[in-house]
Design a protein around this motif. Sequence first.
Motif, PDB file in Angstrom:
ATOM      1  N   LYS A  26       0.861  -1.187   0.000  1.00  0.00           N
ATOM      2  CA  LYS A  26       0.000   0.000   0.000  1.00  0.00           C
ATOM      3  C   LYS A  26       0.891   1.229   0.000  1.00  0.00           C
ATOM      4  CE  LYS A  26      -4.406  -0.898   2.214  1.00  0.00           C
ATOM      5  NZ  LYS A  26      -5.224  -0.653   3.410  1.00  0.00           N
ATOM      6  N   LEU A  27       0.632   2.129  -0.946  1.00  0.00           N
ATOM      7  CA  LEU A  27       1.391   3.376  -1.041  1.00  0.00           C
ATOM      8  C   LEU A  27       0.448   4.544  -0.763  1.00  0.00           C
ATOM      9  CD1 LEU A  27       3.262   2.635  -4.395  1.00  0.00           C
ATOM     10  CD2 LEU A  27       4.123   2.282  -2.080  1.00  0.00           C
ATOM     11  N   PRO A  28       0.463   5.088   0.463  1.00  0.00           N
ATOM     12  CA  PRO A  28      -0.430   6.207   0.781  1.00  0.00           C
ATOM     13  C   PRO A  28      -0.082   7.441  -0.051  1.00  0.00           C
ATOM     14  CG  PRO A  28       0.676   5.370   2.760  1.00  0.00           C
ATOM     15  CD  PRO A  28       1.298   4.699   1.589  1.00  0.00           C
ATOM     16  N   ILE A  29      -1.111   8.134  -0.526  1.00  0.00           N
ATOM     17  CA  ILE A  29      -0.857   9.360  -1.282  1.00  0.00           C
ATOM     18  C   ILE A  29      -0.632  10.513  -0.314  1.00  0.00           C
ATOM     19  CG2 ILE A  29      -2.168   8.612  -3.304  1.00  0.00           C
ATOM     20  CD1 ILE A  29      -4.342  10.715  -2.362  1.00  0.00           C
ATOM     21  N   GLU A  57      -8.073  11.188   1.901  1.00  0.00           N
ATOM     22  CA  GLU A  57      -7.146  10.078   2.104  1.00  0.00           C
ATOM     23  C   GLU A  57      -7.160   9.192   0.872  1.00  0.00           C
ATOM     24  OE1 GLU A  57      -8.720   6.735   4.705  1.00  0.00           O
ATOM     25  OE2 GLU A  57     -10.063   8.375   5.309  1.00  0.00           O
ATOM     26  N   TYR A  59      -4.785   5.672  -1.251  1.00  0.00           N
ATOM     27  CA  TYR A  59      -3.573   4.880  -1.442  1.00  0.00           C
ATOM     28  C   TYR A  59      -3.646   4.140  -2.775  1.00  0.00           C
ATOM     29  CZ  TYR A  59      -6.625   1.065   0.016  1.00  0.00           C
ATOM     30  OH  TYR A  59      -7.676   0.167   0.098  1.00  0.00           O
ATOM     31  N   GLY A  70      -6.169   0.695  -5.914  1.00  0.00           N
ATOM     32  CA  GLY A  70      -6.122   1.863  -5.050  1.00  0.00           C
ATOM     33  C   GLY A  70      -7.512   2.290  -4.631  1.00  0.00           C
ATOM     34  N   LEU A 190       2.580  10.808  -4.358  1.00  0.00           N
ATOM     35  CA  LEU A 190       3.025  10.075  -3.165  1.00  0.00           C
ATOM     36  C   LEU A 190       3.810  11.003  -2.260  1.00  0.00           C
ATOM     37  CD1 LEU A 190       4.203   6.706  -4.724  1.00  0.00           C
ATOM     38  CD2 LEU A 190       2.002   7.264  -3.718  1.00  0.00           C
TER      39      LEU A 190
END
Length: 190
Positions: A26-29, A57, A59, A70, A190
Amino acid sequence: MKKLTFIIAFFIILMTSTTKVSAQEKLPINTTKSELKWFGEYSFYFGGHHGTIGISEGYFIKTKDRITGGEFIIDMNSIICLDIEDEEGNTSLVDHLKNEDFFEVENFPTAKLVITNVDYHDSTNMKIDADLTIKGVTLPINFQAAVNYTKQQMTTKFKIDRQRWGVDYNSKLRDGAISDGIGFEVTLSL
């Protein structure tokens, strides 16, 4: 012997499942660097309004160095208009967009986009299938997007037919009629 075979099979299945899950990340923005612009136009003459809406929020899901999914939550209370300088006129339009004629923000304070599939054309360009929820209505959409790995961002532009989500305000004035198409320009960083 059957018990031992069962235990070994169980651990193999467990290890395989764990390996598949750990391959996803998971890549949170970064919500302060990400931007969602909206564009609404008149049907019978040039012009319209535009502004922004905040992303509260979100990701990306990365699998083997590729974006594969996502989810993004849009704060409908954050909608602003950028083209009306008169404060009273600006407030009037924003209040109108938030009321039951348009997005009914009091009952539906968020919208959501969930990426369901990504088809890559090449290493940086793709077609994205997603489910978009507005006013409690979830419908599929698709759009083209591009990734800039140096800037760590994805960009896209697309339009939706607002009527499909129950955003069905119709002006009584023909010359003031609003197009059913709402445009979006999105940058997710990101």
